[in-house]
Design a protein around this motif. Structure first.
Motif, PDB file in Angstrom:
ATOM      1  N   SER A  69       0.876  -1.169  -0.208  1.00  0.00           N
ATOM      2  CA  SER A  69       0.308   0.786  -0.213  1.00  0.00           C
ATOM      3  C   SER A  69       0.764   1.410   0.106  1.00  0.00           C
ATOM      4  O   SER A  69       1.844   1.505   0.778  1.00  0.00           O
ATOM      5  N   VAL A  70       0.270   2.679  -0.265  1.00  0.00           N
ATOM      6  CA  VAL A  70       1.022   3.665  -0.437  1.00  0.00           C
ATOM      7  C   VAL A  70       0.487   4.791   0.467  1.00  0.00           C
ATOM      8  O   VAL A  70      -0.856   5.072   0.069  1.00  0.00           O
ATOM      9  N   TRP A  71       0.709   5.476   1.330  1.00  0.00           N
ATOM     10  CA  TRP A  71      -0.068   6.457   1.608  1.00  0.00           C
ATOM     11  C   TRP A  71       0.041   7.638   1.130  1.00  0.00           C
ATOM     12  O   TRP A  71       1.653   7.994   0.276  1.00  0.00           O
ATOM     13  N   ILE A  72      -0.701   8.398   0.680  1.00  0.00           N
ATOM     14  CA  ILE A  72      -0.738   9.902  -0.136  1.00  0.00           C
ATOM     15  C   ILE A  72      -1.386  10.928   0.056  1.00  0.00           C
ATOM     16  O   ILE A  72      -2.512  11.110   0.883  1.00  0.00           O
ATOM     17  N   GLY A  73      -0.660  12.339   0.948  1.00  0.00           N
ATOM     18  CA  GLY A  73      -0.480  13.339   1.468  1.00  0.00           C
ATOM     19  C   GLY A  73      -1.383  14.358   0.933  1.00  0.00           C
ATOM     20  O   GLY A  73      -1.911  14.635   1.515  1.00  0.00           O
ATOM     21  N   SER A  74      -1.197  14.271   0.048  1.00  0.00           N
ATOM     22  CA  SER A  74      -1.947  15.269  -0.754  1.00  0.00           C
ATOM     23  C   SER A  74      -2.358  15.212  -1.794  1.00  0.00           C
ATOM     24  O   SER A  74      -2.201  14.276  -3.009  1.00  0.00           O
ATOM     25  N   MET A  75      -3.353  16.216  -2.082  1.00  0.00           N
ATOM     26  CA  MET A  75      -4.022  16.059  -3.561  1.00  0.00           C
ATOM     27  C   MET A  75      -4.822  16.852  -4.742  1.00  0.00           C
ATOM     28  O   MET A  75      -4.866  17.830  -3.499  1.00  0.00           O
ATOM     29  N   ARG A  76      -4.746  16.666  -6.118  1.00  0.00           N
ATOM     30  CA  ARG A  76      -5.652  17.852  -6.405  1.00  0.00           C
ATOM     31  C   ARG A  76      -6.410  17.153  -7.667  1.00  0.00           C
ATOM     32  O   ARG A  76      -6.250  16.598  -8.498  1.00  0.00           O
ATOM     33  N   ARG A  77      -7.850  17.752  -7.053  1.00  0.00           N
ATOM     34  CA  ARG A  77      -9.216  17.077  -8.225  1.00  0.00           C
ATOM     35  C   ARG A  77      -8.674  17.491  -8.950  1.00  0.00           C
ATOM     36  O   ARG A  77      -8.200  19.142 -10.269  1.00  0.00           O
ATOM     37  N   LYS A  78      -9.102  17.030 -10.456  1.00  0.00           N
ATOM     38  CA  LYS A  78      -9.349  17.290 -12.141  1.00  0.00           C
ATOM     39  C   LYS A  78      -9.915  18.230 -12.236  1.00  0.00           C
ATOM     40  O   LYS A  78     -11.200  18.466 -11.462  1.00  0.00           O
ATOM     41  N   PRO A  79      -9.343  19.299 -12.189  1.00  0.00           N
ATOM     42  CA  PRO A  79     -10.521  20.804 -13.031  1.00  0.00           C
ATOM     43  C   PRO A  79     -11.057  19.960 -13.634  1.00  0.00           C
ATOM     44  O   PRO A  79     -11.215  19.776 -14.887  1.00  0.00           O
ATOM     45  N   ARG A  80     -12.642  20.730 -13.709  1.00  0.00           N
ATOM     46  CA  ARG A  80     -13.420  21.098 -14.895  1.00  0.00           C
ATOM     47  C   ARG A  80     -13.231  22.327 -15.970  1.00  0.00           C
ATOM     48  O   ARG A  80     -12.436  22.608 -15.499  1.00  0.00           O
ATOM     49  N   PRO A  81     -13.240  21.802 -17.245  1.00  0.00           N
ATOM     50  CA  PRO A  81     -13.037  23.106 -17.793  1.00  0.00           C
ATOM     51  C   PRO A  81     -13.403  24.312 -17.404  1.00  0.00           C
ATOM     52  O   PRO A  81     -14.517  24.797 -16.963  1.00  0.00           O
ATOM     53  N   GLY A  82     -12.322  25.098 -17.776  1.00  0.00           N
ATOM     54  CA  GLY A  82     -12.419  26.526 -16.876  1.00  0.00           C
ATOM     55  C   GLY A  82     -12.172  26.673 -15.820  1.00  0.00           C
ATOM     56  O   GLY A  82     -11.990  27.754 -15.268  1.00  0.00           O
ATOM     57  N   GLU A  83     -11.929  25.245 -14.908  1.00  0.00           N
ATOM     58  CA  GLU A  83     -12.040  25.776 -13.445  1.00  0.00           C
ATOM     59  C   GLU A  83     -10.521  25.866 -12.753  1.00  0.00           C
ATOM     60  O   GLU A  83      -9.344  25.272 -13.810  1.00  0.00           O
ATOM     61  N   GLU A  84     -10.039  25.800 -11.802  1.00  0.00           N
ATOM     62  CA  GLU A  84      -8.649  25.996 -11.325  1.00  0.00           C
ATOM     63  C   GLU A  84      -8.747  25.003 -10.217  1.00  0.00           C
ATOM     64  O   GLU A  84      -9.468  25.399  -9.524  1.00  0.00           O
ATOM     65  N   THR A  85      -7.838  23.953  -9.791  1.00  0.00           N
ATOM     66  CA  THR A  85      -7.677  23.717  -8.824  1.00  0.00           C
ATOM     67  C   THR A  85      -6.614  23.728  -8.026  1.00  0.00           C
ATOM     68  O   THR A  85      -5.663  24.002  -8.682  1.00  0.00           O
ATOM     69  N   PHE A  86      -6.635  23.452  -6.461  1.00  0.00           N
ATOM     70  CA  PHE A  86      -4.670  23.553  -6.000  1.00  0.00           C
ATOM     71  C   PHE A  86      -4.638  22.312  -5.089  1.00  0.00           C
ATOM     72  O   PHE A  86      -5.653  21.653  -5.121  1.00  0.00           O
TER      73      PHE A  86
END
Length: 574
Positions: A249-266
């Motif tokens: 298994s792998v721990w994932i510490g940070s994520m960013r949602r895949k943005p929709r068209p015209g959207e920004e995520t971080f």
């Protein structure tokens, strides 16, 4: 030696650019920064500056023809690859292919990117298991600084760079820019392969993966021995989620949602991003008192060695959220009850600390209120350090900025790893600052210098920090060697005559003055964070969404460059 006027042309004043700026100043040269905004403005500023040499330590943009075609004033690119390597994904491919040796090459800019004649090259053994940011800020930056020194010396001596096809050590080749298809993995793959894919995309752009019914860019991977159905989320610990893989298994510490068209995520902590989707997932609490396991996610760790209690905190990118600070306070309170005489507070593999977590603040429903809670929580961390019975030692394992610097100064003694960079200021984010800085910084450097550092907003090298009194000793550059040196020096500090005055000072702390400083700082920070008197909200948003600078900050432009270039827009407060 002849002193040069040198332009550092960079896409951002990042860690390597700061190291280059500091190094050149300490060598007696006069560097001036130009941030790449638009081509016309950059060309005008450099052409009118009268610079002797242009060096590009971190440049994502193509050098304009007007600049590279001027043979009397070379433009030298610092490329994170071996001789002959070309392309923007040099480090990504090196990590992905598990290469054992890599390098940095200084190339003269020409029409084709990374194809110019070679000024200098520096190779190194490539450590395994590092994420891209650790590789870049460690061995790559060290090699880059050596190349920059070499370029400057050769330029003074009238050296002619060698065409790459004639260079005796050509080993690299043109490599394509790595895309998501090159990075992709499945949760049925083995854990080490998945971690390597994530490590190679650390920082930017991340690896797109399917998880909990959605598409997310994932970062900050840590191995674990637990197992389950590949792709299932097995557990939550602090900010990370544990995902089953083909073997373990792998721990994932940070994520960013895949943005929709015209959207920004971080990027945000993984637990924050998945939120309600984790309702039925077991929570692992763990204990810092247990022996640290190298193959699990344990951002706060503790061990004892003789009279020294060593507390390590390792937060991704050095950002400290409200919750992370609260966990660290709990750990400190426990560590302070132990039968030890020295409490060593040290960072992990990346940055030591950069203060409050701007991404978590930006994502909050009321960012100003979250910032206000965050600053009080990090103040609580500093208070625990200031009030400790034990002699408190800070170990600056990596660079630090803003509140992270002041957190380190809350210790009685500060030891730093060689060649780290400190940014002891808040003003560029529209903040007055807290973390007891009005108590700790003047205590270290004196009131006048404290004010100067906070107003000038310039980076400080470890060497200069020691001269000023912010740092007491500098240890080895190698992280492992520094860890061993740090533990030994922390133990010796208890009886070292050099620290007799520090031990005496600790016995007569002015707790009333400390509380007054905290109250006054928080009163100012409430105006900055909650009432936004100096545009903190806008500056935070620009930082999180990585907005490009509109001009080069005046503080980074040398006097000689200001006099020659009158028309280039400068950003006075950023």
């Amino acid at each position: 030696m002849r002193s040069l006027n040198i332009i550092l042309l960079s896409s951002a004043f990042n860690g390597l650019s700061q190291r280059a700026w500091l190094e050149l100043r300490e060598l007696g040269h006069s560097p001036s920064v130009v941030l790449f905004t638009d081509e016309e403005a950059v060309c005008e500023q450099i052409e009118q500056s009268g610079a002797d040499l242009v060096i590009c330590p971190f440049l994502k943009d193509r050098v304009p023809q007007l600049l590279w075609s001027n043979r009397d004033r070379p433009v030298v690119i610092i490329h994170p690859g071996i001789v002959g390597d070309r392309g923007a994904s040099a480090l990504d491919w090196a990590i992905t292919r598990e290469l054992t040796r890599w390098g940095v090459t200084a190339l003269q800019a020409v029409e084709d990117m990374d194809a110019g004649p070679v000024w200098s090259t520096c190779e190194f053994n490539l450590p395994q298991g590092l994420r891209k940011s650790e590789l870049y800020n460690g061995p790559v930056s060290d090699a880059a600084i050596r190349c920059i020194r070499d370029v400057v010396d050769k330029f003074i001596d009238g050296y002619e760079p060698v065409p790459v096809e004639h260079h005796p050590r050509v080993m690299g080749h043109l490599q394509p820019n790595m895309n998501q298809a090159d990075r992709t993995f499945g949760w049925h793959d083995c854990s080490r392969f998945i971690k390597r894919c994530i490590d190679a995309a650390d920082g930017q752009p991340g690896v797109l993966a399917s998880l909990a019914g959605g598409q997310y860019y994932v970062y900050d991977a840590h191995l674990d021995s637990r197992s389950g159905t590949p792709g299932d989320i097995l557990a939550v610990r602090d900010d990370a989620v544990l995902v089953a893989t083909g073997d373990h298994s792998v721990w994932i510490g940070s994520m960013r949602r895949k943005p929709r068209p015209g959207e920004e995520t971080f990027k945000r902590p993984a637990r924050h991003v998945l939120a309600a989707q984790l309702n039925n997932v077991p929570i692992l609490h763990g204990s810092i008192a247990s022996s640290p396991d190298t193959e699990t996610y344990q951002p706060i760790r503790y061990r004892e060695s003789g009279t020294v209690g060593e507390l390590t905190f390792e937060f991704y990118n050095g950002a400290m959220s409200t919750e992370q600070c609260q966990r660290l306070v709990t750990a400190l309170r426990w560590a302070k009850t132990r039968d030890t005489q020295v409490l060593l507070i040290k960072g992990g593999r990346g940055s030591f600390s950069n203060g409050v977590h701007l991404n978590v603040i930006q994502a909050a429903e009321a960012p100003g209120l979250e910032a206000w809670a965050n600053i009080q929580a990090i103040d609580d961390v500093c208070e625990e350090m200031l009030s400790a019975r034990q002699l408190v030692v800070s170990g600056l394992t990596g660079s630090a900025g803003a509140g992270g610097v002041m957190l380190a100064l809350a210790a009685d003694i500060v030891f730093a790893r060689a060649d780290i960079v400190l940014n002891p200021h808040y003003k560029t984010m529209g903040l007055y600052g807290s973390e007891y800085w009005t108590y700790s910084l003047p205590r270290a450097v004196g009131p006048r210098m404290a004010e100067k550092l906070c107003e000038e907003c310039l980076p400080v090298s470890a060497t200069h920090a020691m001269q000023l009194g912010m740092v007491q000793e500098i240890g080895p550059r190698c992280p492992d060697a520094f860890g061993r040196w740090l533990l030994q020096r922390a133990g010796n500090a208890l009886t070292d005559p050099a620290y007799a005055a520090v031990r005496e000072r600790k016995s007569r702390l002015d707790t009333q003055l400390m509380q007054h400083c905290r109250n006054a700082e928080l009163a100012a920070m409430e105006l900055d964070m909650v009432h936004d008197r100096k545009q903190f909200a806008e500056k935070c948003r620009h930082f999180v969404f990585k907005r490009k600078a509109c001009g080069t900050p005046v503080r980074l432009v040398a006097q000689w460059a200001r006099q020659r270039s009158r028309t280039q827009p400068l950003a006075a407060a950023t």
